[in-house]
Design an enzyme around this catalytic site. Structure first.
Site, short mmCIF file in Angstrom:
data_model
loop_
_atom_site.label_atom_id
_atom_site.label_comp_id
_atom_site.label_asym_id
_atom_site.label_seq_id
_atom_site.Cartn_x
_atom_site.Cartn_y
_atom_site.Cartn_z
N SER A 55 -12.52 0.59 -5.07
CA SER A 55 -11.31 1.24 -5.56
C SER A 55 -10.84 0.62 -6.87
O SER A 55 -10.88 -0.60 -7.03
CB SER A 55 -10.22 1.08 -4.50
N ALA A 56 -10.36 1.46 -7.79
CA ALA A 56 -9.91 0.97 -9.09
C ALA A 56 -8.62 0.16 -9.00
O ALA A 56 -8.48 -0.88 -9.64
CB ALA A 56 -9.70 2.15 -10.04
N HIS A 57 -7.67 0.63 -8.19
CA HIS A 57 -6.33 0.05 -8.27
C HIS A 57 -6.22 -1.30 -7.57
O HIS A 57 -5.17 -1.94 -7.61
CB HIS A 57 -5.26 1.03 -7.76
N CYS A 62 -1.24 -0.57 4.05
CA CYS A 62 -1.13 0.81 4.49
C CYS A 62 -0.27 0.96 5.71
O CYS A 62 0.23 2.03 6.00
CB CYS A 62 -2.51 1.37 4.77
N ASN A 117 -8.73 -7.25 4.04
CA ASN A 117 -7.52 -7.07 3.23
C ASN A 117 -6.37 -7.95 3.67
O ASN A 117 -5.50 -8.28 2.88
CB ASN A 117 -7.09 -5.60 3.26
N THR A 160 -11.98 19.22 -9.70
CA THR A 160 -11.89 18.76 -11.09
C THR A 160 -11.68 17.24 -11.14
O THR A 160 -10.79 16.72 -10.49
CB THR A 160 -10.71 19.46 -11.79
#
Lengths: 372, 372
Positions: A190-192, A315, A142, A228
């Site tokens: 990861s989507a984002h 992060c 990253n 959920t």
């Protein structure tokens, strides 16, 4: 003047097409309900699962949706360590904190960190001892964009009988990723980080690999991720994966061309800047070290000029400790603190790049004038 | 004819006002980034934290955002068990699976399940032995709406020196919830049960209570829930909490009035239906047991007529096992299988209720005609 966002490795702008696909699902039924409202939500999740599986060359039934990649890494690593009763884990010194710290926090687990070279590429050992139960090597870093020799590590892991995980968060949607070619057992994404929404990640689990779930509840996601489902985010992940797969070649070409523009302009304006370029890398990422100015000051100066970049990993940005990645590459504490990360996204333009370098030159020279 | 959704305890429709507040945040920055895009995302999360804290009478700094209530329960229970080294836990027999199964899956943990009466209310013991380290009692039951004597259990937990958790998912946004009055140490709630989005939950942690995190990563949410925050979902949670707090009295009155309508119509049309009504209950929930027809068949019949209801808990709907809640209340396997849950949301109308009962009467009589 519009702001220029060059911190894509922290998070990417949401693709407007992904957003459109998500909107109808923001207030849908519970995908576990057997009535119509539940069934259509379940179908939407299944379609997204197909798209995410296609992006990594996997079977849909092997994809487990999570709330993000940090959770996916935890389910993979703690799940494998606990299922196998592993006493020793092997990873690289440049893993993301969600891998490295999660392994280091397991009581009684001996964690061996593989060193990296000056470009940030892990140095492959000759073999792994059979005491190693779990191996985790990220696919792309990253902070530097360095691509790691994951398939080589996977071969060593197989020889040692260990479970092989790869954190592919920074690779998926940027370069071709194929679980079969990598030879891994587990893969997190990861989507984002690929122009999808926050709140959705995935863990691919090769058929037959045993994982102990982190906790229990309903039987969602084969019991590996109870709770959920966030249907809208999962639908967005599916759309982002589809667009990423279709645009993979174009993104790569764009970033390679823009890399030339960026590096030429940087070398002309700030020739004493060290650029950490691994031989195999994701071309969207530039990790820069200045000889004499703090990364934090550069970030804030650029922010005021309308440019968003990072220091260290997203992060830990704002945290006191300088990047463990750059330290592992041999930089001293000072060097790590004098570093900045610029990361392009799928829509970054040549103008964004040239304007950013011009601002970078102004800011760095301004800081030098102040201090000197 | 528009469909009528009466499965609010599984998930609620998204409030259009909540949706409007969420939309600007679907593609925002990473809240851990120090640049402008990150700072505005951080500010949005902080505002949402204030709103969720206000709903439960807590201080904002004690609220930890999670991806949902299942995860919040796991962080609370596993976190407390591990931090305290607890060997024994105490809960009720009617807890949600995310509590009950999570406790039962801890190796070496002795889990004592408190029995309930025929109305589903936990029978308070005289005292708890000091060997109990963690107590978990839900505030309102998802299947029956029964409100549990949480503050009494909290007193016993305090006397025994145990950490007291409450799963308040079905209570928050429906009745007044105040952590000080409850006297608990930990409380879990969820956005999508109060007309907010899926993908956001919260755990309130009383200052000074020690929890071991499930896994590590960045320092998000005080290290208790690492991973990039789902800003849009959190913003939606904040909005939903604000609207719920403002509308608490009106919702309660509406449900109490509609309860009268529902129960009168049901008693007229299907007088042999057992209705499980606890003395103190959330008035939005009806748990019904028929003498002779399967709940699953009633659910499917209602679905075809345009009404969404549930059997057992949402999370196990479709699963083979009949409700552990109804079994704990003394119903046999047959009785539990002949049950249906109808749960109203904030916008359920009198017409929804009367139409639903009329359909219920048609469906049940139709099933009886078929079998008899």
């Amino acid at each position: 003047m519009a702001r220029v966002y060059l911190d894509a490795n922290a998070t990417t702008p949401l693709d407007p097409r992904v957003r459109e696909e998500m909107l109808p699902w923001l207030g849908c039924g519970n995908a576990s309900s057997p009535h119509l409202e539940g069934r259509v939500a379940r179908d939407a999740i299944d379609r997204a699962r197909d798209s995410v599986a296609a992006l990594i060359g996997a079977a849909a039934k092997e994809v487990v949706f999570t709330s993000g990649a940090t959770e996916a890494n935890a389910i993979a690593l703690l799940g494998a360590v606990r299922a196998a009763g592993a006493r020793r884990a092997y990873c690289t010194a440049v893993e993301h904190p969600s891998v490295l710290r999660t392994l280091l926090a397991v009581p009684g687990l001996d964690v061996v960190e593989c060193p990296v070279d000056a470009a940030g590429v892990a140095l492959l050992p000759e073999a792994l001892t059979e005491s190693v139960g779990v191996v985790s090597v990220m696919l792309a870093n990253n902070e530097t964009g360095s691509v790691q020799p994951v398939s080589d590590f996977a071969r060593l892991a197989r020889d040692a009988g260990a479970v092989m995980h790869t954190d592919a968060v920074q690779a998926c949607g940027k370069i071709e990723v194929d679980v079969a070619k990598l030879g891994v057992d587990l893969l997190a994404c990861s989507a984002h980080k690929m122009h999808g929404p926050k709140g959705a990640g995935a863990l691919w689990v090769r058929s037959g690999v045993e994982l102990a779930p982190l906790y229990s509840g309903g039987e969602h996601e084969r019991g590996l991720r109870p709770g959920t489902e966030n249907v809208a985010a999962i639908v967005g992940f599916g759309a982002a994966a589809r667009f990423a797969l279709a645009g993979l070649g174009a993104r790569r070409t764009r970033w390679e061309n823009l890399s030339v523009v960026f590096l030429e302009a940087l070398r002309a304006g700030l020739p004493d800047t060290a650029v950490h370029l691994a031989p195999v890398r994701i071309a969207n990422t530039f990790s820069l070290t200045f000889p004499d100015v703090e990364g934090e000051a550069v970030l804030l100066g650029l922010d005021l000029e309308g440019f968003a970049v990072a220091t260290g990993s997203a992060c830990s940005s704002g945290a006191a400790e300088p990047s463990h990645v750059l330290r592992a590459m041999g930089l001293g504490r000072d060097g790590a603190e004098r570093s900045v990360r610029v990361s392009m996204h799928a829509d970054t333009s040549a103008s964004d790049v040239t304007r950013c370098v011009a601002a970078l030159v102004r800011v760095v020279k301004g800081l030098r004038a102040l201090s000197g």
